[in-house]
Each structure stands twice: as structure tokens, then as C-alpha cells.
Design an enzyme around this catalytic site. Sequence first.
Site, mmCIF file in Angstrom:
data_model
loop_
_atom_site.group_PDB
_atom_site.id
_atom_site.type_symbol
_atom_site.label_atom_id
_atom_site.label_comp_id
_atom_site.label_asym_id
_atom_site.label_seq_id
_atom_site.Cartn_x
_atom_site.Cartn_y
_atom_site.Cartn_z
ATOM 1 C CG HIS A 299 -1.795 1.123 1.551
ATOM 2 N ND1 HIS A 299 -2.369 2.497 0.978
ATOM 3 C CD2 HIS A 299 -2.897 0.451 0.747
ATOM 4 C CE1 HIS A 299 -3.015 2.767 0.650
ATOM 5 N NE2 HIS A 299 -4.189 1.876 0.449
ATOM 6 C CG ASP A 356 -7.811 -4.462 -2.751
ATOM 7 O OD1 ASP A 356 -7.575 -3.031 -3.048
ATOM 8 O OD2 ASP A 356 -9.158 -4.058 -3.272
HETATM 9 C C1 SDX Z 1 -6.379 -0.235 -2.949
HETATM 10 O O1 SDX Z 1 -4.890 4.760 -2.051
HETATM 11 C C2 SDX Z 1 -5.490 3.779 -1.619
HETATM 12 O O2 SDX Z 1 -6.287 4.278 -0.507
HETATM 13 C C3 SDX Z 1 -6.136 2.530 -2.572
HETATM 14 C C4 SDX Z 1 -7.014 2.078 -1.028
HETATM 15 C C5 SDX Z 1 -8.122 2.836 -1.474
HETATM 16 O O3 SDX Z 1 -9.226 2.276 -0.120
HETATM 17 O O4 SDX Z 1 -8.872 3.804 -1.849
HETATM 18 O O5 SDX Z 1 -6.396 1.446 -0.111
HETATM 19 C C6 SDX Z 1 -7.604 0.699 -2.589
HETATM 20 O O6 SDX Z 1 -6.237 -0.076 -4.381
HETATM 21 C C7 SDX Z 1 -4.868 -0.852 -2.301
HETATM 22 C C8 SDX Z 1 -4.185 -1.608 -2.869
HETATM 23 C C9 SDX Z 1 -4.426 -2.455 -4.046
HETATM 24 N N1 SDX Z 1 -3.581 -2.864 -5.059
HETATM 25 C C10 SDX Z 1 -3.111 -3.884 -4.892
HETATM 26 O O7 SDX Z 1 -2.825 -4.633 -3.771
HETATM 27 C C11 SDX Z 1 -1.820 -4.590 -5.626
HETATM 28 C C12 SDX Z 1 -0.776 -4.798 -5.548
HETATM 29 N N2 SDX Z 1 0.301 -3.793 -4.575
HETATM 30 C C13 SDX Z 1 1.251 -3.338 -5.375
HETATM 31 O O8 SDX Z 1 0.811 -2.824 -6.197
HETATM 32 C C14 SDX Z 1 1.332 -1.685 -5.041
HETATM 33 O O9 SDX Z 1 1.598 -2.221 -3.287
HETATM 34 C C15 SDX Z 1 0.498 -0.430 -4.908
HETATM 35 C C16 SDX Z 1 0.462 -0.308 -6.119
HETATM 36 C C17 SDX Z 1 -0.273 -1.143 -3.740
HETATM 37 C C18 SDX Z 1 1.454 0.459 -4.500
HETATM 38 O O10 SDX Z 1 2.642 0.744 -4.733
HETATM 39 P P1 SDX Z 1 3.294 2.256 -4.796
HETATM 40 O O11 SDX Z 1 3.153 2.433 -3.266
HETATM 41 O O12 SDX Z 1 3.864 2.889 -5.585
HETATM 42 O O13 SDX Z 1 5.172 1.517 -4.113
HETATM 43 P P2 SDX Z 1 5.552 0.410 -5.312
HETATM 44 O O14 SDX Z 1 4.677 0.014 -6.514
HETATM 45 O O15 SDX Z 1 6.745 1.337 -5.608
HETATM 46 O O16 SDX Z 1 6.187 -0.775 -4.675
HETATM 47 C C19 SDX Z 1 7.145 -0.340 -3.549
HETATM 48 C C20 SDX Z 1 8.073 -1.571 -3.610
HETATM 49 C C21 SDX Z 1 8.621 -2.087 -5.312
HETATM 50 O O17 SDX Z 1 10.005 -3.544 -4.613
HETATM 51 P P3 SDX Z 1 11.171 -1.967 -5.202
HETATM 52 O O18 SDX Z 1 11.131 -1.675 -6.724
HETATM 53 O O19 SDX Z 1 11.363 -0.906 -3.814
HETATM 54 O O20 SDX Z 1 12.327 -2.708 -5.666
HETATM 55 O O21 SDX Z 1 7.527 -2.796 -3.461
HETATM 56 C C22 SDX Z 1 7.104 -3.539 -4.239
HETATM 57 C C23 SDX Z 1 7.720 -3.096 -5.165
HETATM 58 O O22 SDX Z 1 7.853 -3.740 -6.271
HETATM 59 N N3 SDX Z 1 5.735 -4.417 -3.977
HETATM 60 C C24 SDX Z 1 5.460 -5.519 -4.401
HETATM 61 C C25 SDX Z 1 3.973 -5.159 -4.312
HETATM 62 N N4 SDX Z 1 3.777 -4.270 -3.624
HETATM 63 C C26 SDX Z 1 5.102 -3.111 -3.556
HETATM 64 N N5 SDX Z 1 6.506 -6.849 -4.644
HETATM 65 C C27 SDX Z 1 5.948 -7.319 -4.731
HETATM 66 N N6 SDX Z 1 3.892 -7.912 -4.544
HETATM 67 C C28 SDX Z 1 3.424 -6.884 -4.335
HETATM 68 N N7 SDX Z 1 2.164 -6.168 -3.884
#
Ligand code: SDX
Length: 416
Positions: A299, A356
Site C-alpha cells: 500500500h 483487497d
Molecule cells: C487499493 O490509495 C489507496 O488508499 C488505495 C486503496 C483505497 O482504499 O482506495 O487502499 C485501495 O487500491 C489498495 C491497493 C490494491 N492494489 C494491490 O493490491 C496491487 C498490488 N500492490 C502493488 O501494486 C502496490 O503495493 C501498490 C500499487 C498498492 C502501491 O504501490 P506503490 O506505493 O507505488 O509502491 P511500489 O510499487 O513503488 O512498491 C515499492 C516496492 C517495489 O519494490 P522495489 O522497486 O522498491 O524493489 O515494493 C514492491 C515493489 O516491487 N512491491 C511489491 C508489491 N507491492 C509493492 N512486490 C510484490 N508484490 C506486491 N504486491
Amino acid sequence: MCSVVNFNINGYHYKLPVVYGTFYEKAINISQLRDSTGFITFDPGFKNTGITKSSISFIDGEKGELLYRGYPIEQIINKCSFIETSYLILNGELPNTAQLKSFSEKIKKFNHLHKEINKIFDHIPNFYHPMGILSSLTYILDTFINSLQKEDMYLHLLAKLPILAALIYRKKVGLPPPHVNPHLDYTSNLLEMFFSIPNKSYEQNPIITDALNKILILHADHEQNCSTTTVRLLGSADTGLFSSISAGMSALWGRLHGGANQAVIEMLEDILRSGGNIKKWIEKAKNKKDPFRLMGFGHRIYKNFDPRAKIAKKVAENMIQKLGISDPILELAKNLEKEALQDPYFVEKKLYPNIDFYSGIIYQAIGIPKYMFTVMFALGRLPGWMAHWKEMKNNKDPIGRPRQIYIGYKKRNIQK
Ligand code: SDX
């Protein structure tokens, strides 16, 4: 607490004011930055950027806390209905008995669709994704609502969106359009509209009604998430409420945002189908060369447990146990969560289950199919979207128009 920040650029000294929030979160007010320094800031994804002042919800990402108008989500979930929560989020205070009665009755007054909407709906191909249909019909809705009083438009949407959702679901499963039961409360009527069959009302089950009420509340607002910021941005251009909400639905549909609840169940089903080797899938999620991500994990704000995920997990466990159904997907989700939270990759990156991760298990136990999960998220988020649109109008926020750093061609002439 400092009231200004001082900094030097190329030997020149500057100071900018500091803005503080209720819980002392602090921001450097850069509204005069470019005029005074010639610099803009660069912050893809707005990870460090506050776009407005808001009093609707507050997330403490480090502690894993969420407040709606100051009330902890853990209290709201046990003491309020979704309609009370909608009133709170829209108006800033919990309703007293008379206010709640009047609010509920006004919503019931608007719980019908113009016959033209049904005609338009009949021409929408059934293979369209429900989110695309919901967004399109929401955009069309206000065409058929005349003499709108300012306050009524919020009530129209609260009344009409569940009908649109039920209409979409029932056409997908081959049932006739929904009928509204004005004698039922909001959540029970939603279930009736979805699941009643010709000549047989839906048999209300308090376990299911309670679970639906809770899962709608958990989604009701969440600060400046992608879809809410979309709604505010459109409103800042003086776009109408319905069109702004319609655009918010399209933003929510994305797999990284509200579309994740459908993606979580599809992921869990894939893991089950492939033999349930959790460790293999966790390694896949960690592999930078693999586009696979653990859906429902991570998140932008929560660097601790998403309090909503903790509540949703309990609701799912309680529901499955009381309904006496065994759900291999829930067991798998709990084992996956356990394994991931012991893995240094997830621990170091502070990746926890978000809302989610468990919400789809609840929707599925209610009887809602995967392709309707994000529509259910939209029904829950509606009060938040509307409250932010209303707040943006009251704040008189300027039109949202970010700048950029241009890296394209220098000026050149067409040679011909
Ligand atoms: C919702 O904003 C809100 O409040 C949203 C929400 C709401 O109520 O409105 O809470 C609802 O959208 C929840 C999120 C649902 N999405 C998912 O579950 C999809 C999976 N999650 C990721 O795609 C990610 O965690 C996000 C999109 C939720 C957040 O992305 P960020 O904050 O841009 O973080 P990032 O992608 O830059 O990740 C930071 C690091 C990265 O690694 P590095 O490049 O630093 O090595 O963490 C890793 C990412 O690769 N990472 C994950 C991961 N999420 C982040 N690695 C594996 N699996 C994951 N799920």
C-alpha cells in the site's frame, strides 16, 4: 514546531511556510516556489505531495490507523450502519435518530431509475465489464434527473447506484430487472435487488446483511487515493458530480487500485489450481524479472497492517464459520499472508495485506461473482467520492493542473 523552512539555492536564501495537520503531519507550502526560485518539484505518483487540506478521513500509515471524521474505523464498524457512515462522511457528524430517519427516507424517495435508463441499458452488450457499464450509466444518470436541489444529487446517487449494480448483475445472470423493496433497510434492499427471483423474495440472513454492511463501511473513504483524487480533479474543472463520479469509477477499475479485489481471488484460484505451492508464488512475486505481484499486498500509505484488512479477515472468518461453509480460498489466503509476513522481502519493504486481500472472500460468500467485486467497492466508496467533491467545491480549490519536466526535442523547423 517550525513555521517556515529555510534553504539556499545557488547562494540565494529562501524560506517557505510550513502547513501542519491535526496530527502534526507537516507540509512545506510550495505554492510560491516557482515564482520565488524558478524551480518546481518533481514527484511522480505524488508520493510526497499533498494536493489539498481535507477533514474527511485520516490514515496513520505507520500505526495502521484509519479515522472517518475523527472516529476510528474499529468503532464505526461495530456501532454504525453503512447509511449512518455515509451521512457522517458526507456531513461531518453522525446523524441523530431524526436525521437518520429523514436521510434514509429521502434516499428511498429517489430509489428508481428513469425508464430511458433502462432502454439505454438494454442496448449495452452483456459482455461489457460491469465497471464500464456502471461508469457509463452513472454519467448518463443526471441527464434524467431534473430540478436537482444541490443536496439531492448526493441522495440520488446513494439511491440509484445500488439499483444500477443490481441491474448489471441480474442481466449477467439472466434475471429480470431488480425490484426495490422500500420496506427494507439499505443493505437488505441491496441484497433483495441482487438475489430475489421471480415470485420469491430473497431470504434475508443477518450474517450476510451484517457482513455486507461492514464491507461497504470499510470502503467508504480513504483520503486521496487514485479514484478520489480523480473525482476531485474533475470537480476542480467545474465538471458535474455525476461525471466526476463516473470518472472516479474508471480510475477505481485499475488492477493496482480497486480492480485488485478481483485480481486477488483470481490469483488465489491460480495458486490453488497449480497445487497450492505458496513459497513458489512468493518467490515469483519477489522476482523483479517477473511482472507478477502479490495482489492484495502493499500500500502506498500503510507501512503497517491496513486496519481494514484486519477487520475484513475477521468478518470473512466469522461469516464462513457461522454459515458453515468451508472455503479453501480463505485458508489459502491466511497461509499466504502468514508466509509472506515471515519473508524478509515483504518485511523490509513493509508490504502487508490491504483491504483487497480479504474483501473478495466476503463478496464471494455473499454470493457476488468476481466480475462484480469492483462494482461493490464503488458502492462502498461512493460517500467518500461525493464528500471529497463537495469539500473541493467548498474549499474553492483551484483547477488541478500539474506542471512537468519537458525532455522532448528542442525547438525545430519542419523541413518540407
Ligand atoms: C487499493 O490509495 C489507496 O488508499 C488505495 C486503496 C483505497 O482504499 O482506495 O487502499 C485501495 O487500491 C489498495 C491497493 C490494491 N492494489 C494491490 O493490491 C496491487 C498490488 N500492490 C502493488 O501494486 C502496490 O503495493 C501498490 C500499487 C498498492 C502501491 O504501490 P506503490 O506505493 O507505488 O509502491 P511500489 O510499487 O513503488 O512498491 C515499492 C516496492 C517495489 O519494490 P522495489 O522497486 O522498491 O524493489 O515494493 C514492491 C515493489 O516491487 N512491491 C511489491 C508489491 N507491492 C509493492 N512486490 C510484490 N508484490 C506486491 N504486491
